[in-house]
Design a protein around this motif. Structure first.
Motif, PDB file in Angstrom:
ATOM      1  N   LEU A 110     -13.718   5.574   3.163  1.00 15.96           N
ATOM      2  CA  LEU A 110     -12.627   5.057   2.336  1.00 15.96           C
ATOM      3  C   LEU A 110     -13.123   4.140   1.229  1.00 15.96           C
ATOM      4  O   LEU A 110     -12.379   3.870   0.280  1.00 15.96           O
ATOM      5  N   ALA A 111     -14.353   3.654   1.342  1.00 12.16           N
ATOM      6  CA  ALA A 111     -14.885   2.800   0.287  1.00 12.16           C
ATOM      7  C   ALA A 111     -15.271   3.611  -0.949  1.00 12.16           C
ATOM      8  O   ALA A 111     -15.291   3.079  -2.064  1.00 12.16           O
ATOM      9  N   ASN A 112     -15.572   4.901  -0.737  1.00 13.47           N
ATOM     10  CA  ASN A 112     -16.072   5.713  -1.854  1.00 13.47           C
ATOM     11  C   ASN A 112     -15.368   7.050  -2.033  1.00 13.47           C
ATOM     12  O   ASN A 112     -15.371   7.606  -3.135  1.00 13.47           O
ATOM     13  N   ASP A 113     -14.773   7.586  -0.978  1.00 14.60           N
ATOM     14  CA  ASP A 113     -14.125   8.887  -1.069  1.00 14.60           C
ATOM     15  C   ASP A 113     -12.662   8.729  -1.452  1.00 14.60           C
ATOM     16  O   ASP A 113     -12.012   7.741  -1.083  1.00 14.60           O
ATOM     17  N   PRO A 114     -12.099   9.699  -2.157  1.00 17.62           N
ATOM     18  CA  PRO A 114     -10.675   9.626  -2.490  1.00 17.62           C
ATOM     19  C   PRO A 114      -9.797   9.828  -1.258  1.00 17.62           C
ATOM     20  O   PRO A 114     -10.156  10.569  -0.347  1.00 17.62           O
ATOM     21  N   LEU A 115      -8.651   9.141  -1.266  1.00 14.69           N
ATOM     22  CA  LEU A 115      -7.646   9.334  -0.214  1.00 14.69           C
ATOM     23  C   LEU A 115      -6.915  10.645  -0.401  1.00 14.69           C
ATOM     24  O   LEU A 115      -6.468  11.275   0.550  1.00 14.69           O
ATOM     25  N   GLY A 116      -6.733  11.023  -1.639  1.00 16.01           N
ATOM     26  CA  GLY A 116      -5.988  12.235  -1.966  1.00 16.01           C
ATOM     27  C   GLY A 116      -5.849  12.331  -3.466  1.00 16.01           C
ATOM     28  O   GLY A 116      -6.558  11.646  -4.223  1.00 16.01           O
ATOM     29  N   LYS A 117      -4.928  13.191  -3.920  1.00 16.55           N
ATOM     30  CA  LYS A 117      -4.713  13.372  -5.348  1.00 16.55           C
ATOM     31  C   LYS A 117      -3.285  12.986  -5.705  1.00 16.55           C
ATOM     32  O   LYS A 117      -2.353  13.177  -4.916  1.00 16.55           O
ATOM     33  N   ASP A 118      -3.130  12.440  -6.909  1.00 13.45           N
ATOM     34  CA  ASP A 118      -1.798  12.069  -7.356  1.00 13.45           C
ATOM     35  C   ASP A 118      -1.065  13.283  -7.908  1.00 13.45           C
ATOM     36  O   ASP A 118      -1.572  14.415  -7.843  1.00 13.45           O
ATOM     37  N   THR A 119       0.125  13.066  -8.439  1.00 10.51           N
ATOM     38  CA  THR A 119       0.951  14.176  -8.915  1.00 10.51           C
ATOM     39  C   THR A 119       0.326  14.891 -10.106  1.00 10.51           C
ATOM     40  O   THR A 119       0.697  16.028 -10.422  1.00 10.51           O
ATOM     41  N   VAL A 147       0.844  -1.198   0.000  1.00 11.45           N
ATOM     42  CA  VAL A 147       0.000   0.000   0.000  1.00 11.45           C
ATOM     43  C   VAL A 147       0.882   1.253   0.000  1.00 11.45           C
ATOM     44  O   VAL A 147       0.645   2.216  -0.742  1.00 11.45           O
ATOM     45  N   ALA A 148       1.925   1.224   0.834  1.00 12.27           N
ATOM     46  CA  ALA A 148       2.848   2.358   0.884  1.00 12.27           C
ATOM     47  C   ALA A 148       3.548   2.547  -0.460  1.00 12.27           C
ATOM     48  O   ALA A 148       3.724   3.686  -0.938  1.00 12.27           O
ATOM     49  N   ARG A 149       3.952   1.442  -1.096  1.00  9.66           N
ATOM     50  CA  ARG A 149       4.643   1.544  -2.393  1.00  9.66           C
ATOM     51  C   ARG A 149       3.750   2.188  -3.442  1.00  9.66           C
ATOM     52  O   ARG A 149       4.161   3.102  -4.167  1.00  9.66           O
ATOM     53  N   LYS A 150       2.537   1.712  -3.546  1.00 14.35           N
ATOM     54  CA  LYS A 150       1.616   2.239  -4.555  1.00 14.35           C
ATOM     55  C   LYS A 150       1.263   3.699  -4.256  1.00 14.35           C
ATOM     56  O   LYS A 150       1.144   4.527  -5.177  1.00 14.35           O
ATOM     57  N   ASP A 201      -7.329   1.830  -5.498  1.00 15.76           N
ATOM     58  CA  ASP A 201      -6.233   2.035  -6.445  1.00 15.76           C
ATOM     59  C   ASP A 201      -4.885   1.602  -5.879  1.00 15.76           C
ATOM     60  O   ASP A 201      -3.950   1.327  -6.647  1.00 15.76           O
ATOM     61  N   ILE A 202      -4.768   1.603  -4.565  1.00 18.74           N
ATOM     62  CA  ILE A 202      -3.468   1.278  -3.958  1.00 18.74           C
ATOM     63  C   ILE A 202      -3.510  -0.004  -3.132  1.00 18.74           C
ATOM     64  O   ILE A 202      -2.507  -0.388  -2.533  1.00 18.74           O
TER      65      ILE A 202
END
Length: 965
Positions: A619-628, A501-504, A637-638
């Protein structure tokens, strides 16, 4: 005393093994007495132990017949003596155990007048002590965290480590695993346990007791073992059996397999919830797992489930020996001869799991593992499971419960981190101890005052400036995200899943939130090794999960202080902060005094919540954050697939890792090697030591016990409610300035910055007695309006000389002319007046961890009896082990229904002819002379406990026998 192993059942047989011809005691020799092959496997282990140890004195033929004829559906009320093969200690509970052994050597020398008699006091069974409870997470999220935390550990614990190193050299059958190796239960699983033991060419099942409630983790390896108080463990070390009633065994049939996305952590949280909700309960019972689901269940998953037996209330959570057992023994580097012997013995003596056997259980439950979903548990109890999909609405409901629930609290800011409570403390459910994090404040510290009533809004945000950043800190903020505790750090699947999870997440540019204190505390160096092989450390460190130490950290309250800015914001604005940890305990106040809500979760979910930074998220439906690229990233996704995890486990967790890491396990790090310990059979006690002192238990002990006498004119020291834990009774957590314990340290020149914790000072009765019943969450109903170690002093005397002044703001209203005082100070007056004391309590008194000081401190406070509605198993036993009489109210009655408020005097007509479970008539006389007489059941459950009580405790009994030869 007659020799053991009389073999009246002709059970001794020869067995060819890879190690040569051995002897065993065959259970099949008892087939004419009972249907051995229908007995639960855990009962078979108890049966073998009595069969092998028949001596006609301690263990009799009747004990063998009682177990061989075990009727699971109608378990007889029969006591048996069980002699475990070994003892395992951790350092918090192990230090007082070794102190007691050292004190017993002094005692036997005084009794006999012969210095040579000191050598009589030695562990008679193998005993291993693993130093794992002393490391604290001071430094985190940096590459120097491990070094800094270990340096502080040795600085704080030098006296304790010197004493333990002396014990390692002074006692036979006693080994010490030094700091920095791992958690006791994981070291036990990976190295110490043998599954089959051997003595004088006789093979028998490995079995043990341990001074930590999570000793049950070893049940996953097919080894019988459970947590006991330090007092019971010391007795076993000295050759005494554990006397126990034959238990019921609850069978749990496991079917199916975990679905994609679910982990062993999710499984054990479901098991905990299920067994806590079982109508008959499992407290005091064995739980045994069976069924087709075991065939492919990795040993690590079994150990995860077994570890949390205390959380679902069972004495054990047992898995029989089978192919998965030997597979794990091979993986973990055990000798091939041992592995072959384990298989040969288990198959020859009915210990090998055989699904064709029609085993009969006291009750039958079933769980389809295919129904398991990702989950957390909290905010205060491990059994309160929450599906991940329900977490946000459940959090909102929890937050509402915190509203309008706080009395005024004065908080003193500590510049080195955290806030110390100097006045009242948050009300609500009584919970466990605070962490060591809150140290004494400086003289010029600032203060803040929280409002008396606060409405908590999930939209609340408080602006915080820290480390050059500015951010809004919300209610529900995850201020601690900790991968910790033997429950999960022994499990490569969930640990490597966390790394993936940390890697992804790192690859997508996700970071932990700046207010999250992250930590990685593996249970052994094997974890470090496979993380390095998998090249996961850079990814974990990118999210702040740097290695902070090897040992119990956040789960036992060694989370360390939060950054001062975070702590200040929490208290100034009364935020409800949270923690997410991969532990097994989340009682209120246990993890950190700044954190009100604590959630247990799998290691990969811990990483996810560190990124989210709040539990107020779906966490089932909301985003954790945004990518670069600014795109939303979701948990799915992770989250790694099981195939990814399996591939990493197969490639990176190897037999060679275990062999390498345990090759020199008792040598320890350089810091341990430099500890300069004294030598000799008697320890050189230092009156100036504030860590280790000779306890008064055996000073002035007469060669013969006095007859049991009635308890007359006793006063109530504390009137307590339901679910009071041993963490409330036993000194634990930070030592608060201004308290009797702190005053003692002040008088001995200890600066406030070096107060350390009660746990670290368990070898000093003078500190521990002053801290008994002093937990900041204890509410003594005898002194309403107070929290902590206060009572009303009815002795009629002035404050004793040297008594600590009550903190400003402490309610001063006593009862009549009787003032409110610290419990310790009131006890000094009662002792001077010759007044015995009692404690009144509710349901499940003494629940929680196996803390010997909960009983020792009670005894040293001159408490002669406890009258409760019910007891947790270990604490009841420990009270008797210290000569304190446990009584229970009659069904349907308690102190409230009887109109008792604690102002009465109590007369308890216990005499020398007391019998197990006898009913006594207790008389409570109020201030106006009105007498209330009520029935109380004597919770001395067995005849041997009568002997222990008569002698003043287990160790007193053993010492007198030793002195007489």
């Amino acid at each position: 005393m007659p020799e053991a192993a009389l073999d009246p059942f002709s059970a001794r047989q020869s067995l060819d093994t890879p190690g040569g011809e051995k002897t065993m005691y065959s259970l099949d020799a008892l087939r004419g007495i009972g249907e051995v092959r229908k007995l639960p496997y855990s009962i078979r282990v108890l049966l073998e132990a009595v069969l092998r140890n028949v001596d006609g004195y301690i263990v009799t033929e009747d004990h063998v017949k009682a177990l061989a004829g075990y009727d699971a559906k109608n378990v007889a009320d029969v006591e048996i003596p069980f002699k475990p093969g070994r003892v395992v200690l951790q350092d918090f509970t192990g230090v007082p155990a070794v102190v007691d052994l050292a004190a017993m050597r002094e005692g036997v020398v005084r009794m006999t007048g012969e210095t040579s008699s000191a050598s009589k006091v030695n562990p008679l069974v193998p005993c291993d002590l693993v130093i794992d409870h002393s490391v604290q997470v001071d430094a985190f999220a940096n590459g120097m965290a491990l070094s800094i935390n270990m340096d502080k550990e040795f600085e704080r614990n030098d006296e304790r480590y010197t004493f333990l190193k002396w014990g390692q050299g002074a006692f036979e059958n006693f080994r010490v695993v030094p700091p920095g190796v791992g958690i006791v239960h994981q070291v036990n699983l990976e190295y110490l346990a043998s599954v089959v033991m051997e003595k004088d060419a006789v093979l028998y099942p490995d079995s043990l007791v341990g001074t930590d409630s999570h000793t049950t983790m070893i049940n996953g390896l097919g080894v019988v073992g459970w947590g006991v108080g330090g007092i019971e463990a010391e007795a076993v070390m000295l050759g005494q059996p554990i006397y126990m009633l034959i238990p019921e065994v609850i069978g749990v049939k496991l079917t199916g397999k975990l679905p994609e996305g679910a982990t062993a952590t999710d499984l054990v949280l479901r098991v905990t919830e299920m067994l806590r909700n079982h109508p008959g309960g499992v407290v005091g019972k064995f739980v045994e797992f069976h069924g087709p689901g075991l065939a492919d269940m990795p040993l690590a998953n079994r150990a995860t489930i077994a570890n949390m037996a205390p959380e679902y209330g069972a004495t054990m959570g047992f898995f029989p020996v089978d192919e998965q057992t030997t597979k794990y023994l091979r993986l973990s580097g055990r000798d091939e001869t041992l592995i072959g012997t384990v298989e040969a013995y288990a198959k020859a003596n009915a210990f090998w799991r055989d699904d064709s056997e029609d085993v009969v259980y006291s009750a039958d439950l079933e769980l389809d593992m295919g129904t398991i979903e990702p989950a957390l548990a909290g905010p205060k109890r491990p059994q309160d499971r929450i599906d991940l999909s329900d977490m946000q609405p459940m959090w909102r409901k929890t937050l509402e419960g915190f509203g309008k629930s706080y009395q005024k609290t004065t908080l003193v800011h500590n510049p080195v981190g955290g806030w110390a409570e100097e006045g009242g403390a948050p009300t609500g459910q009584v919970g466990n101890s605070p962490s060591q994090a809150t140290e004494a404040a400086s003289e010029d510290a600032a203060t803040a005052v929280a409002d008396e009533e606060v409405d908590h809004d999930p939209q609340t945000r408080v602006r915080v400036e820290m480390d050059g950043q500015s951010f809004p800190l919300p209610n529900g903020a995850v201020v601690i995200a900790a991968i910790t505790s033997c429950t999960n750090t022994s499990n490569p699947d969930v640990m490597l899943a966390a790394g993936l999870v940390a890697r992804k997440a790192a690859a997508l540019g996700l970071k932990r939130k700046p207010w999250v204190k992250t930590s990685m505390a593996p249970g052994s160096k094997v974890v470090t090794e496979y993380y390095e092989k998998a090249e996961l450390w850079p990814d974990l460190e990118a999210l702040g999960f740097h290695l902070v130490g090897y040992g119990c950290t956040t789960c036992i309250g060694n989370s360390g202080p939060l950054p001062a800015e975070i702590s200040r914001a929490i208290h100034e604005h009364d935020l409800v902060a949270t923690s997410v940890l991969s532990g097994n305990r989340n009682f209120e106040g246990r993890v950190n005094p700044d954190v009100k809500a604590n959630y247990l979760a799998s290691p990969p979910l811990v990483v996810a919540y560190a990124i989210a930074g709040t539990v107020d998220v779906d966490l089932a439906n909301d985003p954790l954050g945004k990518d670069t690229d600014g795109e939303d990233v979701y948990l799915k996704d992770i989250w790694p697939s099981q195939a990814e995890v399996d591939d990493l486990v197969r490639r990176c967790v190897t037999r060679e890792d275990f062999i390498d890491q345990y090759a020199d396990v008792f040598r320890g790090p350089e810091s341990w090697q430099k500890v300069d310990a004294p030598e000799g059979e008697l320890f050189a006690w230092d009156e100036k030591s504030t860590y280790v002192q000779e306890p008064p238990f055996f000073v002035g002990l007469s060669p013969d016990a006095e007859p049991i006498a009635p308890i007359a004119g006793a006063r109530c020291l504390a009137k307590l409610g339901d679910s009071v834990t041993t963490d409330h009774i036993s000194p634990a957590g930070a030592i608060k300035s201004g308290t009797p314990a702190a005053e003692y340290l002040d008088q001995n020149g200890v600066p406030r910055s070096l107060y350390n914790s009660y746990g670290s000072r368990r070898g000093n009765d003078r500190v521990m007695t002053r801290g008994t019943f002093a937990n900041i969450r204890v509410k003594n109903q005898l002194a309403p309006g107070t929290e902590g170690g206060y009572t009303v002093d009815f002795s009629g005397m002035d404050a004793p000389e040297g008594a600590a002044a009550l903190p400003e703001g402490t309610p001063a209203t006593g009862v009549g002319d009787a003032p409110v005082r610290f419990i310790y100070d009131a006890v000094q007056n009662y002792k001077q007046a010759g007044t015995p004391l009692v404690v009144l309590a509710g349901v499940d008194y003494g629940m929680g961890s196996s803390r010997d000081w909960a009983a020792k401190g009670t005894y040293l406070l001159n408490v002669k009896a406890v009258i409760a509605k019910s007891y947790e198993r270990i604490h009841r036993s420990n009270l008797i082990g210290m000569g304190v009489l446990p009584l229970t109210f009659a069904d349907g009655q308690d102190a409230t229904s009887l109109g008792l408020d604690g102002t009465e005097t109590f007369d308890i007509p216990v005499t020398d002819d007391v019998t197990p479970k006898q009913t006594l008539q207790v008389t409570a006389t109020g201030p106006d002379g009105t007498a209330t007489t009520f029935d109380a059941l004597v919770r001395i459950d067995t005849p041997v406990e009568v002997e222990y009580y008569r002698n003043g405790g287990i160790l007193h009994t053993v010492l007198r026998k030793m002195a007489k030869g």
